[in-house]
Design a protein around this motif. Sequence first.
Motif, PDB file in Angstrom:
ATOM      1  N   VAL A 115       0.625  -1.020   0.045  1.00  0.00           N
ATOM      2  CA  VAL A 115       0.164  -0.016  -0.024  1.00  0.00           C
ATOM      3  C   VAL A 115       0.960   1.380  -0.146  1.00  0.00           C
ATOM      4  O   VAL A 115       0.531   2.038  -0.834  1.00  0.00           O
ATOM      5  N   MET A 116       2.017   1.047   0.789  1.00  0.00           N
ATOM      6  CA  MET A 116       2.792   2.234   0.789  1.00  0.00           C
ATOM      7  C   MET A 116       3.681   2.779  -0.569  1.00  0.00           C
ATOM      8  O   MET A 116       3.606   3.773  -0.768  1.00  0.00           O
ATOM      9  N   GLN A 117       4.087   1.724  -1.170  1.00  0.00           N
ATOM     10  CA  GLN A 117       4.710   1.759  -2.531  1.00  0.00           C
ATOM     11  C   GLN A 117       3.647   2.376  -3.639  1.00  0.00           C
ATOM     12  O   GLN A 117       3.855   3.293  -4.322  1.00  0.00           O
ATOM     13  N   ALA A 118       2.168   1.814  -3.484  1.00  0.00           N
ATOM     14  CA  ALA A 118       1.098   2.473  -4.322  1.00  0.00           C
ATOM     15  C   ALA A 118       1.007   3.990  -4.040  1.00  0.00           C
ATOM     16  O   ALA A 118       0.684   4.682  -4.866  1.00  0.00           O
ATOM     17  N   VAL A 119       0.890   4.221  -2.813  1.00  0.00           N
ATOM     18  CA  VAL A 119       0.470   5.543  -2.329  1.00  0.00           C
ATOM     19  C   VAL A 119       1.782   6.633  -2.733  1.00  0.00           C
ATOM     20  O   VAL A 119       1.553   7.617  -3.373  1.00  0.00           O
ATOM     21  N   ALA A 120       2.925   6.040  -2.514  1.00  0.00           N
ATOM     22  CA  ALA A 120       4.133   6.977  -2.870  1.00  0.00           C
ATOM     23  C   ALA A 120       4.007   7.331  -4.618  1.00  0.00           C
ATOM     24  O   ALA A 120       4.153   8.171  -5.050  1.00  0.00           O
ATOM     25  N   THR A 121       3.597   6.201  -5.383  1.00  0.00           N
ATOM     26  CA  THR A 121       3.407   6.281  -6.879  1.00  0.00           C
ATOM     27  C   THR A 121       2.356   7.401  -7.303  1.00  0.00           C
ATOM     28  O   THR A 121       2.661   8.131  -8.039  1.00  0.00           O
ATOM     29  N   LEU A 122       1.219   6.959  -6.530  1.00  0.00           N
ATOM     30  CA  LEU A 122       0.221   7.925  -7.020  1.00  0.00           C
ATOM     31  C   LEU A 122       0.248   9.262  -6.628  1.00  0.00           C
ATOM     32  O   LEU A 122      -0.001  10.294  -6.995  1.00  0.00           O
ATOM     33  N   HIS A 123       1.075   9.491  -5.448  1.00  0.00           N
ATOM     34  CA  HIS A 123       1.251  10.832  -4.845  1.00  0.00           C
ATOM     35  C   HIS A 123       2.195  11.429  -6.136  1.00  0.00           C
ATOM     36  O   HIS A 123       1.976  13.073  -6.180  1.00  0.00           O
ATOM     37  N   LYS A 124       3.091  10.785  -6.434  1.00  0.00           N
ATOM     38  CA  LYS A 124       4.327  11.600  -7.446  1.00  0.00           C
ATOM     39  C   LYS A 124       3.310  11.972  -8.681  1.00  0.00           C
ATOM     40  O   LYS A 124       3.709  12.827  -9.498  1.00  0.00           O
ATOM     41  N   ARG A 125       2.268  11.092  -9.021  1.00  0.00           N
ATOM     42  CA  ARG A 125       1.466  11.479 -10.132  1.00  0.00           C
ATOM     43  C   ARG A 125       0.434  12.557  -9.779  1.00  0.00           C
ATOM     44  O   ARG A 125      -0.316  12.875 -10.653  1.00  0.00           O
ATOM     45  N   GLY A 126       0.346  13.248  -8.809  1.00  0.00           N
ATOM     46  CA  GLY A 126      -0.346  14.397  -8.485  1.00  0.00           C
ATOM     47  C   GLY A 126      -1.372  14.007  -7.456  1.00  0.00           C
ATOM     48  O   GLY A 126      -2.426  14.890  -7.287  1.00  0.00           O
TER      49      GLY A 126
END
Length: 221
Positions: A115-126
């Motif tokens: 979940v942390m990995q997904a959140v970090a990726t999505l945050h980078k996308r805005g």
Amino acid sequence: AKQVTSVTSPDHWVKLTLPGRKRADVRERERRQKADQKEDFEVVQRILPGLLPKKEPLTSMQEKDFCALLSLLSRETTERCHQDLPKNTLQKLCGGNTNTPELLRSIAPFTMTMVMQAVATLHKRGHKFEEKALLPILRAAALEMHDSDGPPGRLWVPLTVVRDAVLAVCKEPFLDLFKKKHDTDAKLLTTSCALRICTELVEGTEHLTKLCPPCLSESYG
């Protein structure tokens, strides 16, 4: 070599020592976990096209479905996903359960590190996430370093999980939480990761479990 005990037998069996058996058990559990994750991914993947334009996940979805959805959303292009869907999915996952051990059990076969990995990726996308939803993730990821199938306090999870947790907490939005002096959840995660690595490097590490903060016990949450 220390993890294998030679036995005199015509069938050439190899007997693993206790540390060797524990490592073999971890790898076998990891293989089963990945197989179960694949099945759940396939279920959510079938409904994903209908979810992308929506603001909220389906009310019938369970905690493990939210984990699968966040991971799948992190692989989608930003244009195809509603801006609020990732944030609301994370809120659904963490907002209603303040019991950390129970939360970890409810997301199996997924991990909070995923979940942390997904959140970090999505945050980078805005995509933006609320801090009150990020803090439970950090607490759960810290507890996740423990072996939930073993004796209380044992630190025994695949090192890939430890690696992914450390890499994720070094990225936004978790890095901002880590920098805050008043927040200890991110620091607790890195401490837990360090203790897990110590158990891999040193045999006879039962004494290390005594170093774990009380909030990493089964009653944490």
